[in-house]
Design an enzyme around this catalytic site. Structure first.
Site, PDB file in Angstrom:
ATOM      1  N   HIS A 268       0.884  -1.190   0.000  1.00 25.06           N
ATOM      2  CA  HIS A 268       0.000   0.000   0.000  1.00 25.06           C
ATOM      3  C   HIS A 268       0.914   1.230   0.000  1.00 25.06           C
ATOM      4  O   HIS A 268       1.726   1.396  -0.914  1.00 25.06           O
ATOM      5  CB  HIS A 268      -0.901  -0.115   1.229  1.00 25.06           C
ATOM      6  CG  HIS A 268      -2.054   0.843   1.291  1.00 25.06           C
ATOM      7  ND1 HIS A 268      -2.417   1.666   0.264  1.00 25.06           N
ATOM      8  CD2 HIS A 268      -2.945   1.100   2.293  1.00 25.06           C
ATOM      9  CE1 HIS A 268      -3.472   2.389   0.628  1.00 25.06           C
ATOM     10  NE2 HIS A 268      -3.809   2.067   1.858  1.00 25.06           N
ATOM     11  N   HIS A 307      -2.407  -2.422  -9.658  1.00 22.50           N
ATOM     12  CA  HIS A 307      -3.382  -1.819  -8.750  1.00 22.50           C
ATOM     13  C   HIS A 307      -4.631  -2.689  -8.747  1.00 22.50           C
ATOM     14  O   HIS A 307      -4.991  -3.254  -9.772  1.00 22.50           O
ATOM     15  CB  HIS A 307      -3.740  -0.398  -9.221  1.00 22.50           C
ATOM     16  CG  HIS A 307      -4.342   0.429  -8.154  1.00 22.50           C
ATOM     17  ND1 HIS A 307      -5.680   0.386  -7.855  1.00 22.50           N
ATOM     18  CD2 HIS A 307      -3.783   1.299  -7.277  1.00 22.50           C
ATOM     19  CE1 HIS A 307      -5.919   1.210  -6.849  1.00 22.50           C
ATOM     20  NE2 HIS A 307      -4.786   1.770  -6.474  1.00 22.50           N
ATOM     21  N   ASP A 363       2.702   5.356  -6.727  1.00 23.05           N
ATOM     22  CA  ASP A 363       3.970   5.252  -5.997  1.00 23.05           C
ATOM     23  C   ASP A 363       5.190   5.140  -6.903  1.00 23.05           C
ATOM     24  O   ASP A 363       6.320   5.189  -6.416  1.00 23.05           O
ATOM     25  CB  ASP A 363       3.930   4.039  -5.062  1.00 23.05           C
ATOM     26  CG  ASP A 363       2.939   4.238  -3.942  1.00 23.05           C
ATOM     27  OD1 ASP A 363       2.957   5.325  -3.338  1.00 23.05           O
ATOM     28  OD2 ASP A 363       2.139   3.329  -3.678  1.00 23.05           O
TER      29      ASP A 363
HETATM   30  N1  CMC Z   1       4.831  -6.954 -10.240  1.00 24.79           N
HETATM   31  C1  CMC Z   1       4.732  -8.167 -10.804  1.00 24.79           C
HETATM   32  N2  CMC Z   1       3.587  -8.875 -10.881  1.00 24.79           N
HETATM   33  C2  CMC Z   1       2.500  -8.306 -10.360  1.00 24.79           C
HETATM   34  C3  CMC Z   1       2.518  -7.030  -9.764  1.00 24.79           C
HETATM   35  C4  CMC Z   1       3.749  -6.362  -9.725  1.00 24.79           C
HETATM   36  N3  CMC Z   1       3.838  -5.145  -9.173  1.00 24.79           N
HETATM   37  N4  CMC Z   1       1.282  -6.713  -9.327  1.00 24.79           N
HETATM   38  C5  CMC Z   1       0.518  -7.762  -9.640  1.00 24.79           C
HETATM   39  N5  CMC Z   1       1.236  -8.722 -10.266  1.00 24.79           N
HETATM   40  C6  CMC Z   1       0.754  -9.974 -10.835  1.00 24.79           C
HETATM   41  C7  CMC Z   1       0.497 -11.006  -9.716  1.00 24.79           C
HETATM   42  O1  CMC Z   1       1.627 -11.814  -9.510  1.00 24.79           O
HETATM   43  C8  CMC Z   1      -0.650 -11.791 -10.300  1.00 24.79           C
HETATM   44  O2  CMC Z   1      -0.152 -12.652 -11.304  1.00 24.79           O
HETATM   45  P1  CMC Z   1      -0.793 -14.123 -11.490  1.00 24.79           P
HETATM   46  O3  CMC Z   1      -2.188 -13.854 -11.983  1.00 24.79           O
HETATM   47  O4  CMC Z   1       0.076 -14.784 -12.486  1.00 24.79           O
HETATM   48  O5  CMC Z   1      -0.771 -14.768 -10.143  1.00 24.79           O
HETATM   49  C9  CMC Z   1      -1.482 -10.722 -11.034  1.00 24.79           C
HETATM   50  O6  CMC Z   1      -0.533  -9.703 -11.400  1.00 24.79           O
HETATM   51  C10 CMC Z   1      -2.582 -10.093 -10.178  1.00 24.79           C
HETATM   52  O7  CMC Z   1      -1.987  -9.612  -8.978  1.00 24.79           O
HETATM   53  P2  CMC Z   1      -2.699  -9.609  -7.574  1.00 24.79           P
HETATM   54  O8  CMC Z   1      -1.666  -9.586  -6.508  1.00 24.79           O
HETATM   55  O9  CMC Z   1      -3.717 -10.713  -7.534  1.00 24.79           O
HETATM   56  O10 CMC Z   1      -3.456  -8.224  -7.665  1.00 24.79           O
HETATM   57  P3  CMC Z   1      -4.068  -7.428  -6.439  1.00 24.79           P
HETATM   58  O11 CMC Z   1      -5.169  -6.610  -6.992  1.00 24.79           O
HETATM   59  O12 CMC Z   1      -4.396  -8.339  -5.316  1.00 24.79           O
HETATM   60  O13 CMC Z   1      -2.838  -6.520  -5.952  1.00 24.79           O
HETATM   61  C11 CMC Z   1      -1.336  -4.741  -5.696  1.00 24.79           C
HETATM   62  C12 CMC Z   1      -2.723  -5.162  -6.202  1.00 24.79           C
HETATM   63  C13 CMC Z   1      -1.228  -3.223  -5.765  1.00 24.79           C
HETATM   64  C14 CMC Z   1      -1.183  -5.170  -4.242  1.00 24.79           C
HETATM   65  C15 CMC Z   1      -0.243  -5.418  -6.581  1.00 24.79           C
HETATM   66  O14 CMC Z   1      -0.384  -5.004  -7.920  1.00 24.79           O
HETATM   67  C16 CMC Z   1       1.165  -5.138  -6.059  1.00 24.79           C
HETATM   68  O15 CMC Z   1       1.650  -5.880  -5.187  1.00 24.79           O
HETATM   69  N6  CMC Z   1       1.857  -4.084  -6.610  1.00 24.79           N
HETATM   70  C17 CMC Z   1       3.168  -3.737  -6.112  1.00 24.79           C
HETATM   71  C18 CMC Z   1       3.035  -2.906  -4.835  1.00 24.79           C
HETATM   72  C19 CMC Z   1       2.545  -1.522  -5.123  1.00 24.79           C
HETATM   73  O16 CMC Z   1       3.029  -0.837  -6.009  1.00 24.79           O
HETATM   74  N7  CMC Z   1       1.571  -1.068  -4.304  1.00 24.79           N
HETATM   75  C20 CMC Z   1       1.024   0.279  -4.401  1.00 24.79           C
HETATM   76  C21 CMC Z   1      -0.404   0.270  -4.803  1.00 24.79           C
HETATM   77  S1  CMC Z   1      -0.998   1.869  -5.344  1.00 24.79           S
HETATM   78  C22 CMC Z   1      -0.930   2.901  -3.967  1.00 24.79           C
HETATM   79  C23 CMC Z   1      -1.877   2.525  -2.919  1.00 24.79           C
HETATM   80  O17 CMC Z   1      -3.064   2.733  -3.056  1.00 24.79           O
HETATM   81  O18 CMC Z   1      -1.391   2.059  -1.873  1.00 24.79           O
END
Ligand code: CMC
Length: 429
Positions: A268, A307, A363
């Protein structure tokens, strides 16, 4: 055509008509679907709230597929274009309408009046270890404010709520700056109410004893824009924490501390800190392909990408990317900008990221600006928390006044052991 959903339960052959309102069914309407009278009724299972609306809100609108963000109907691009101050946007978010000149002046005065903290808060902060993480200090001190304002517990009194809202918005920058000065062994600089919200904060952070404020107009403007961009983002993890903790009717300081704790995590608001860690680790553009390969192999994530809601370019990231260029014109270019730009270029052409609709989020570029402004890396989540307090408070107040809401209390699917008899320890094998 009626706005209903007809469900057939193949276990019993019975059909049910369930109302649809705002493209949503009420999860509790499922409870009438039973196999027998003593049955609890059907529930929906939705870990991480992937498809569950838990509130009706009028504050922030996001269309994640189109990359749209609006506060109270106003596009984020207009609000951050440079003619609107952070406190003006805070007023808009909290009160629902843009202030008139007189209302804004009154609002500014109310905030300015509360920027000082009790001297015991200063003493409390002095007792943190020299290397305490600033976000840990921030969270603890926000929570400690509740011990100074017992009137805050009267959450159904509109005047009391307003007072706490003024106090939290006003004191957050002071507490944040004190945390920084403490880490650096510097004397605390007290608020200067003649300065803007962002300007006063920069002065409390970086003034080294001069009677003139430590400010550069471009940098002050950049921070104000970043504050506007981070002010609210509907039902994200920390806002959900604010609403959920606040639903027990605890005071807003305790709820804000819980929200700030939720924000700290690297998935986050801690992601901005993690992005800079990642850029430091990559070091040079030539190492990007290896890094991307590792991410695709599941050995870590490309921080600042992806996201839950945006499946398109985060509109905030677009604005920040442009802002970074303005800041670097003053501070000199940070070589990590080139690494970030190249990372983005490669990722946006790579099938792994394209298929999963992973784009830069807020971010990805914000940390580069924070670094250029002179903030240490571990301080970045605090910079996210200061303006987000506006969003948390606005969402909290909406929650408190919403007659649909009750204490947050999800259900579970119990998959543990059935009842069994306890065996004393000396008889256990
Ligand atoms: N790098 C590589 N792969 C990713 C990433 C990433 N940053 N984000 C998602 N994926 C992949 C993930 O491995 C999954 O792949 P698969 O379907 O093969 O298992 C797919 O994309 C879907 O990901 P998810 O984790 O199920 O998606 P989510 O909606 O639960 O997570 C998130 C959203 C923001 C937590 C995630 O994209 C992430 O960890 N990003 C990196 C951390 C980040 O930048 N966070 C800041 C978010 S924006 C500011 C805020 O509001 O806090």
């Amino acid at each position: 055509m009626p706005d209903t959903l007809t469900i057939k339960d193949n276990r019993t052959g019975k059909t049910y008509d369930i109302s649809i309102e705002h493209d949503t069914i009420r999860a509790t309407d499922l409870r009438q679907i039973k196999v027998h009278d003593g049955d609890f009724g059907l529930m929906s299972y939705d870990p991480a709230f992937m498809n569950t609306a838990s509130v009706k809100s009028t504050i922030t609108y996001i269309d994640g597929d189109k990359g749209i963000l609006r506060y109270r109907g106003y596009p984020i691009e207009q609000l951050s274009a440079g003619t609107t101050s952070f406190l003006e946007v805070a007023y808009l978010i909290l009160k629902g309408e843009a202030p008139t000149k007189t209302q804004l002046e009154e609002w500014r005065l109310q905030i300015k009046q509360h920027t000082l903290v009790h001297e015991n808060i200063r003493k409390l902060m002095e007792s943190f270890r020299y290397d305490a993480h600033p976000m840990g200090m921030f969270i603890s001190t926000i929570a400690a404010l509740s011990t100074f304002y017992s009137d805050a517990r009267d959450i159904f009194d509109g005047h009391s709520r307003e007072r706490q809202i003024h106090r939290l918005i006003a004191k957050a920058p002071t507490i944040a700056a004190f945390a920084y000065r403490h880490s650096n062994g510097l004397p605390y600089v007290y608020p200067d109410v003649e300065l803007s919200y962002a300007g006063n904060f920069l002065n409390m952070m970086f003034n080294t004893g001069s009677s003139k404020p430590a400010l550069h107009s471009v940098l002050e403007h950049a921070l104000a824009v970043l504050f506007i961009l981070h002010a609210d983002h509907e039902q994200n993890c920390s806002t959900s924490a604010m609403r959920s903790v606040g639903s027990s009717h605890v005071d807003p300081y305790a709820a804000c501390a819980a929200a700030a704790a939720a924000l700290w995590g690297p998935l986050h608001g801690g992601a901005n800190e993690a992005v800079l860690g990642m850029l430091d680790q990559i070091g040079t553009a030539s190492k990007i392909p290896d890094f991307i390969k590792e991410v695709k192999e599941g050995k870590g994530r490309l921080m600042g990408f992806g996201h839950r809601v945006y499946k398109n370019y985060d509109p905030r990231a677009k604005i920040i990317k442009k802002l970074a260029h303005d800041v670097f014109e003053v501070t000199g270019k940070n070589p990590q900008l080139d690494i970030a730009l190249e990372l983005e270029r490669i990722a946006l052409e790579d099938e792994y990221f394209v298929k999963r609709k992973l784009y830069p989020n807020v971010d990805f570029y914000s940390g580069l600006i924070y670094r250029a402004l002179g903030f240490p890396r571990e301080f970045y989540p605090v910079l996210f928390a200061i303006p987000r307090i506006v969003g948390w408070l606005s969402q909290w107040e909406e929650h408190v006044l919403d007659s649909d809401q009750k204490i947050s209390r999800p259900r579970q699917i119990y998959l543990g052991r059935p009842e069994r008899n306890w065996i004393p320890i000396d008889q256990r094998t």
